[in-house]
Each structure stands twice: as C-alpha cells, then as structure tokens.
Design an enzyme around this catalytic site. Sequence first.
Site, PDB file in Angstrom:
ATOM      1  N   GLY A 255      21.845 -79.404  -0.252  1.00  0.00           N
ATOM      2  CA  GLY A 255      20.756 -80.189  -0.826  1.00  0.00           C
ATOM      3  C   GLY A 255      20.462 -81.508  -0.133  1.00  0.00           C
ATOM      4  O   GLY A 255      19.993 -82.455  -0.770  1.00  0.00           O
ATOM      5  N   SER A 256      20.655 -81.568   1.186  1.00  0.00           N
ATOM      6  CA  SER A 256      20.347 -82.845   1.856  1.00  0.00           C
ATOM      7  C   SER A 256      18.844 -83.118   1.857  1.00  0.00           C
ATOM      8  O   SER A 256      18.419 -84.282   1.748  1.00  0.00           O
ATOM      9  CB  SER A 256      20.918 -82.880   3.275  1.00  0.00           C
ATOM     10  OG  SER A 256      20.195 -82.045   4.147  1.00  0.00           O
TER      11      SER A 256
ATOM     12  N   ARG B  40      14.560 -58.774  -8.324  1.00  0.00           N
ATOM     13  CA  ARG B  40      13.793 -59.966  -7.918  1.00  0.00           C
ATOM     14  C   ARG B  40      12.684 -60.283  -8.910  1.00  0.00           C
ATOM     15  O   ARG B  40      12.374 -61.448  -9.161  1.00  0.00           O
ATOM     16  CB  ARG B  40      13.181 -59.754  -6.529  1.00  0.00           C
ATOM     17  CG  ARG B  40      14.162 -59.856  -5.414  1.00  0.00           C
ATOM     18  CD  ARG B  40      13.504 -59.769  -4.047  1.00  0.00           C
ATOM     19  NE  ARG B  40      14.541 -59.566  -3.057  1.00  0.00           N
ATOM     20  CZ  ARG B  40      15.332 -60.524  -2.588  1.00  0.00           C
ATOM     21  NH1 ARG B  40      15.196 -61.758  -3.002  1.00  0.00           N
ATOM     22  NH2 ARG B  40      16.275 -60.254  -1.707  1.00  0.00           N
TER      23      ARG B  40
ATOM     24  N   MET C 280      17.604 -70.263  -0.281  1.00  0.00           N
ATOM     25  CA  MET C 280      17.769 -69.135   0.622  1.00  0.00           C
ATOM     26  C   MET C 280      17.623 -67.807  -0.119  1.00  0.00           C
ATOM     27  O   MET C 280      18.523 -66.968  -0.138  1.00  0.00           O
ATOM     28  CB  MET C 280      19.129 -69.227   1.327  1.00  0.00           C
ATOM     29  CG  MET C 280      19.335 -70.549   2.047  1.00  0.00           C
ATOM     30  SD  MET C 280      17.969 -71.011   3.150  1.00  0.00           S
ATOM     31  CE  MET C 280      18.573 -70.330   4.672  1.00  0.00           C
TER      32      MET C 280
ATOM     33  N   LEU D 207      11.190 -64.888  -2.331  1.00  0.00           N
ATOM     34  CA  LEU D 207      10.445 -64.855  -3.588  1.00  0.00           C
ATOM     35  C   LEU D 207       9.423 -63.718  -3.532  1.00  0.00           C
ATOM     36  O   LEU D 207       8.910 -63.380  -2.464  1.00  0.00           O
ATOM     37  CB  LEU D 207       9.731 -66.195  -3.788  1.00  0.00           C
ATOM     38  CG  LEU D 207      10.686 -67.390  -3.960  1.00  0.00           C
ATOM     39  CD1 LEU D 207       9.915 -68.703  -3.889  1.00  0.00           C
ATOM     40  CD2 LEU D 207      11.464 -67.295  -5.268  1.00  0.00           C
TER      41      LEU D 207
ATOM     42  N   ASN E  91       7.713 -75.583   1.588  1.00  0.00           N
ATOM     43  CA  ASN E  91       9.040 -75.256   2.113  1.00  0.00           C
ATOM     44  C   ASN E  91       9.283 -76.055   3.372  1.00  0.00           C
ATOM     45  O   ASN E  91       8.340 -76.373   4.104  1.00  0.00           O
ATOM     46  CB  ASN E  91       9.105 -73.751   2.437  1.00  0.00           C
ATOM     47  CG  ASN E  91      10.451 -73.332   2.990  1.00  0.00           C
ATOM     48  OD1 ASN E  91      11.500 -73.700   2.451  1.00  0.00           O
ATOM     49  ND2 ASN E  91      10.448 -72.569   4.081  1.00  0.00           N
TER      50      ASN E  91
ATOM     51  N   HIS F 270      11.428 -75.793   6.965  1.00  0.00           N
ATOM     52  CA  HIS F 270      12.105 -74.791   7.786  1.00  0.00           C
ATOM     53  C   HIS F 270      12.536 -75.435   9.103  1.00  0.00           C
ATOM     54  O   HIS F 270      11.750 -76.194   9.703  1.00  0.00           O
ATOM     55  CB  HIS F 270      11.171 -73.602   8.064  1.00  0.00           C
ATOM     56  CG  HIS F 270      11.833 -72.540   8.884  1.00  0.00           C
ATOM     57  ND1 HIS F 270      12.790 -71.687   8.373  1.00  0.00           N
ATOM     58  CD2 HIS F 270      11.716 -72.227  10.202  1.00  0.00           C
ATOM     59  CE1 HIS F 270      13.203 -70.881   9.327  1.00  0.00           C
ATOM     60  NE2 HIS F 270      12.574 -71.188  10.447  1.00  0.00           N
TER      61      HIS F 270
ATOM     62  N   ASP G 126       8.923 -67.746   5.665  1.00  0.00           N
ATOM     63  CA  ASP G 126       8.748 -68.815   6.652  1.00  0.00           C
ATOM     64  C   ASP G 126       7.383 -68.755   7.335  1.00  0.00           C
ATOM     65  O   ASP G 126       7.256 -69.015   8.547  1.00  0.00           O
ATOM     66  CB  ASP G 126       9.880 -68.780   7.699  1.00  0.00           C
ATOM     67  CG  ASP G 126      11.243 -68.995   7.060  1.00  0.00           C
ATOM     68  OD1 ASP G 126      11.328 -69.716   6.059  1.00  0.00           O
ATOM     69  OD2 ASP G 126      12.232 -68.419   7.562  1.00  0.00           O
TER      70      ASP G 126
ATOM     71  N   GLU H 296      13.796 -83.354   9.410  1.00  0.00           N
ATOM     72  CA  GLU H 296      13.418 -82.709   8.141  1.00  0.00           C
ATOM     73  C   GLU H 296      13.373 -83.759   7.036  1.00  0.00           C
ATOM     74  O   GLU H 296      12.463 -83.771   6.197  1.00  0.00           O
ATOM     75  CB  GLU H 296      14.435 -81.624   7.774  1.00  0.00           C
ATOM     76  CG  GLU H 296      14.460 -80.433   8.723  1.00  0.00           C
ATOM     77  CD  GLU H 296      15.442 -79.361   8.283  1.00  0.00           C
ATOM     78  OE1 GLU H 296      15.495 -79.051   7.079  1.00  0.00           O
ATOM     79  OE2 GLU H 296      16.167 -78.830   9.152  1.00  0.00           O
TER      80      GLU H 296
END
Length: 228
Positions: free
Chosen positions: A26-27, A79, A104, A107, A121, A123, A159, A188
């Site tokens: 969770g950085s 899912r 990760m 969806l 998102n 990436h 992605d 990021e």
Amino acid sequence: MASGSGGVAGVEMQKKRTAILISGRGSNMSALLSAAEAPDFPAEISLVISNRPDAAGLQVAEAAGIRTLVLNHRDFADRIAFDASLDAHLRIESIDIVCLAGFMRLLTPWLVERWRNRMINVHPSLLPAFPGLDTHGRALEAGVRFHGCTVHFVRPVMDSGPIILQAAVPVLPQDDADGLAARVLRQEHAIYPAALRLLAGGQLSVENERVEITGARFPTEVMISPEA
Ligand code: GAR
C-alpha cells in the site's frame, strides 16, 4: 455523496468520496492518503478495501484513521459474486471515485463498466508497453532506454484504458529490476496523487478514449521525471 469541507473565502468545496483498493503493502495508498491531507485536495479517502486479509497496507490505513474493509476473494464463489459485493460496499459508502493501488485482482467487465471514468489505476510501466506482471524485468530484457509508470482510467482489458498521467524514468546501465522498480515507484507516488487531484477536481474528460486535461496546474512537471 460528497461531503462538504471548508473552502477558500467561505466557498464550500465538495470533496469526492474516494475508496482505495489494495492487495499488499500500500505505498501508493499512503501517497494518496498524504496528498488528501491538504485542505485544498478535492478528494477525501473514505474507505480502504483489501482482497487480502494480510495486506500490510490495512494497518497503515487504520493507523491513519481510515475506515478499512477486507473482502477476501476466497470467501466468494466466483468473480461475479466478489465484484457484486465490492460494488455494493462502494455504493453503501456513497463512493464517488475508486483508486486501484496495487490491487492485484482482475475485475469483471460488469464492475468496470459500472465505474467507467470513475475508477483509476496505477501501473509500473509506460503503457501500453508492458502490461501485466514483472514490468521492470521485462523492460530491462527489452533494452528500453526509458521506463516509467502510468495512471489511467480502468477498462475491462487488464492494464488498459485512457492515460491520465505518465512519468518517464531513464534506464541506467547499472540498473537491476529492484533498483529500477524503486525509482519508478517514487514517480508513481508523484503522479497518482496528481491524477486523483485532476479527476476529483473535475479537470478530466474522456473523448474517443483519450483524456483531456483542463486548467491543470502542473501536468508537464509530473510527466517528466526530475530524476536522472
Ligand atoms: C505498484 O508498483 C503498482 O504500480 C503495481 O503494484 C505495486 C503496488 O505497490 N500495480 C500493478 O502492477 C497493477 N497492474 P504498493 O502496494 O506499494 O502501492
């Protein structure tokens, strides 16, 4: 529904209620939490959800006083069931924006479409290059001179999706995957809060699957890495 907060000169700013989805350390979540502490930041982090009960980021979020929720994907039949529960929780909490931050798990197209242009998102590559895993090792293997990271709107294909911000990082002769990953990660942490600020501030629109930015204060400053 967005909640109010004190605005400049008595003008109420409606902060967008934002959920962050994580699976691990969770950085990037932490970078978003820090940015959201600024009074003028247009998003508030209302909820952190992890699909893994052991995600280290959960403790970080709790320590910051953020509401957390574990939706263990192993507890769901498939899912579709997982995504239906996720969607229900997001709606119960009146979430406006969803940020995937090292989440990760694929969806379903159903969920992605329900949150179209409200789910973003980060990436670790300059998309559309290197979607998927091990992006840094694959960048070194390919011999690219520049690598980096992307924040994009989420679409059903993993992605992929309209690009909001990118940061480029030069690949140095002595780089290994870990060193390169660390330099990309710092970028990021810069572009993800910047992208959320733009989205929550109503400065993004999507035309023909390309992102238009209006009234931005600094996109060119964050698109090019200041690091050698
Ligand atoms: C980050 O590098 C993020 O870009 C990547 O996972 C890492 C999570 O780190 N996400 C993806 O690869 C998504 N396809 P964090 O938990 O410390 O933010």
